[in-house]
Scaffold this motif. Structure first.
Motif, short mmCIF file in Angstrom:
data_model
loop_
_atom_site.label_atom_id
_atom_site.label_comp_id
_atom_site.label_asym_id
_atom_site.label_seq_id
_atom_site.Cartn_x
_atom_site.Cartn_y
_atom_site.Cartn_z
N LEU A 108 0.85 -1.21 0.00
CA LEU A 108 0.00 0.00 0.00
C LEU A 108 0.88 1.25 0.00
CD1 LEU A 108 -2.65 -1.23 2.61
CD2 LEU A 108 -2.87 -1.19 0.12
N ARG A 109 1.69 1.38 -1.04
CA ARG A 109 2.71 2.44 -1.08
C ARG A 109 2.12 3.84 -1.02
NH1 ARG A 109 3.68 -1.80 -4.08
NH2 ARG A 109 5.61 -2.96 -3.82
N HIS A 110 0.96 4.04 -1.64
CA HIS A 110 0.35 5.37 -1.68
C HIS A 110 -0.23 5.78 -0.33
CE1 HIS A 110 -2.75 2.41 -2.36
NE2 HIS A 110 -3.70 3.29 -2.15
N LEU A 111 -0.30 4.83 0.61
CA LEU A 111 -0.86 5.13 1.93
C LEU A 111 0.20 5.10 3.04
CD1 LEU A 111 -4.11 2.95 1.75
CD2 LEU A 111 -3.93 5.41 1.42
N VAL A 112 1.44 4.95 2.65
CA VAL A 112 2.51 4.77 3.66
C VAL A 112 2.59 5.98 4.60
CG1 VAL A 112 5.02 4.70 3.95
CG2 VAL A 112 3.90 3.15 2.35
N ALA A 113 2.57 5.66 5.89
CA ALA A 113 2.66 6.70 6.93
C ALA A 113 3.97 6.58 7.72
CB ALA A 113 1.47 6.59 7.88
N VAL A 114 4.64 5.43 7.57
CA VAL A 114 5.91 5.20 8.26
C VAL A 114 6.97 4.89 7.21
CG1 VAL A 114 7.14 3.87 10.01
CG2 VAL A 114 4.66 4.23 10.23
N SER A 115 7.97 5.75 7.10
CA SER A 115 8.99 5.56 6.07
C SER A 115 9.91 4.38 6.41
CB SER A 115 9.84 6.83 5.92
OG SER A 115 10.67 7.00 7.06
N THR A 116 10.52 3.84 5.37
CA THR A 116 11.49 2.76 5.56
C THR A 116 12.63 3.22 6.46
OG1 THR A 116 10.96 1.87 3.38
CG2 THR A 116 13.04 1.15 4.37
N ASP A 117 13.08 4.47 6.27
CA ASP A 117 14.18 5.01 7.07
C ASP A 117 13.82 5.06 8.56
OD1 ASP A 117 15.79 5.27 4.88
OD2 ASP A 117 15.42 7.41 4.61
N ASP A 118 12.57 5.41 8.86
CA ASP A 118 12.14 5.45 10.27
C ASP A 118 12.15 4.05 10.87
OD1 ASP A 118 11.83 8.16 10.23
OD2 ASP A 118 9.64 8.15 10.08
N GLY A 119 11.70 3.08 10.10
CA GLY A 119 11.72 1.70 10.57
C GLY A 119 13.14 1.22 10.81
N LYS A 120 14.03 1.50 9.86
CA LYS A 120 15.43 1.10 9.99
C LYS A 120 16.09 1.76 11.20
CE LYS A 120 16.79 0.10 5.20
NZ LYS A 120 17.63 0.56 4.08
N ALA A 121 15.80 3.05 11.39
CA ALA A 121 16.41 3.80 12.49
C ALA A 121 16.02 3.20 13.84
CB ALA A 121 16.00 5.26 12.42
N LEU A 122 14.75 2.87 14.00
CA LEU A 122 14.30 2.28 15.26
C LEU A 122 14.95 0.91 15.47
CD1 LEU A 122 10.72 2.34 16.72
CD2 LEU A 122 12.10 0.28 16.85
N ALA A 123 15.00 0.12 14.39
CA ALA A 123 15.60 -1.21 14.48
C ALA A 123 17.08 -1.13 14.87
CB ALA A 123 15.45 -1.94 13.15
N GLU A 124 17.80 -0.21 14.27
CA GLU A 124 19.22 -0.07 14.58
C GLU A 124 19.42 0.41 16.01
OE1 GLU A 124 20.75 2.37 11.46
OE2 GLU A 124 20.52 0.80 9.95
N ARG A 125 18.56 1.31 16.46
CA ARG A 125 18.67 1.85 17.82
C ARG A 125 18.43 0.76 18.86
NH1 ARG A 125 15.28 5.68 17.09
NH2 ARG A 125 13.48 4.88 18.23
N GLU A 126 17.52 -0.17 18.55
CA GLU A 126 17.15 -1.21 19.51
C GLU A 126 17.81 -2.57 19.23
OE1 GLU A 126 15.41 -0.74 22.25
OE2 GLU A 126 15.09 1.40 21.80
N SER A 127 18.76 -2.60 18.28
CA SER A 127 19.46 -3.85 17.90
C SER A 127 18.50 -4.93 17.42
CB SER A 127 20.30 -4.37 19.07
OG SER A 127 21.32 -3.48 19.41
N LEU A 128 17.58 -4.53 16.53
CA LEU A 128 16.64 -5.47 15.95
C LEU A 128 16.99 -5.69 14.47
CD1 LEU A 128 13.34 -3.68 17.14
CD2 LEU A 128 14.72 -5.31 18.45
N TYR A 129 16.64 -6.86 13.96
CA TYR A 129 16.67 -7.03 12.52
C TYR A 129 15.47 -6.28 11.97
CZ TYR A 129 20.21 -10.63 13.14
OH TYR A 129 21.38 -11.29 13.45
#
Length: 218
Positions: free
Chosen positions: A130-151
């Motif tokens: 649902l790309r046209h409805l995206v509210a959370v960017s890939t970069d935001d997801g990556k940033a949180l994952a890296e901060r919390e040591s998640l894949y």
């Protein structure tokens, strides 16, 4: 042998749990991975459900037992029994609903309160179709994952995008930790270090190795 079923034969059994807000697509991720099915009309189910799937990793048969919260998350009544024995978890949010991403930290806290601190975790941004409805960017997801040591991985249960990859990556990391532990036990201790067939594996301090390397963002 009469009645023998190939799917009953495996080298390791790993319990994984799916967590995240209601409606983010956990059940469809589970059905897509285990049965290659997707149901647009899926509704919240009551009670705990789980499905299994076996796959080969480095020549070993790994059987994944994947548990789904099945509606309990709406009542915030997920019990410690749900998490018990889990060696991996997929924490799922919906890329089109920012509130489900905001609640990731609450789920992460609950997960860490009920499991071994070194459980292998993957953050999943689902409904990437649902790309046209995206509210959370890939970069935001990556940033949180890296901060919390998640894949981290973005998936689409609808289009079957990265679903197989997400589960396989998680199971591969768990298996590598377990096999590394067996090797480090040495030749003499290898027999006792390698669990017997069908034994559920509890991953302990060995996970710290990949945390030092960093998460695998994709």
């Amino acid at each position: 042998m009469a009645g023998y079923r190939a799917e009953d034969e495996y080298d390791y059994l790993f319990k994984l749990v799916l967590i995240g807000d209601s409606g983010v697509g956990k059940s469809n991720l589970l059905s897509r991975f285990t049965r290659n099915e997707f149901n647009l009309e899926s509704k919240s189910t009551i009670g705990v459900e789980f499905a299994t799937k076996s796959l080969k990793i480095d020549g070993k048969v790994i059987k994944a037992q994947i548990w789904d919260t099945a509606g309990q998350e709406r009542y915030r009544a997920i019990t410690s029994a749900y998490y018990r024995g889990a060696v991996g978890a997929l924490l799922v949010y919906d890329v089109t609903r920012h509130t489900t991403f905001e609640n990731v930290m609450r789920w992460l806290k609950e997960l860490r309160d009920h499991t071994d601190p070194n459980i292998v975790l993957m953050l999943i941004g689902n409904k990437s179709d649902l790309r046209h409805l995206v509210a959370v960017s890939t970069d935001d997801g990556k940033a949180l994952a890296e901060r919390e040591s998640l894949y981290f991985m973005e998936t689409s249960a609808l289009e079957a995008t990265n679903v197989e990859s997400a589960f396989t990556e998680l199971l591969t990391q768990i298996y590598r930790i377990v096999s590394k532990r067996a090797v480090e036990a040495g030749v003499e201790g290898a027999a006792s270090a390698i669990p017997s067939k069908g034994q559920t594996i509890n991953v302990k301090d060995d996970v710290s190795a990949w945390k030092k390397i960093g998460c695998c963002s994709r």
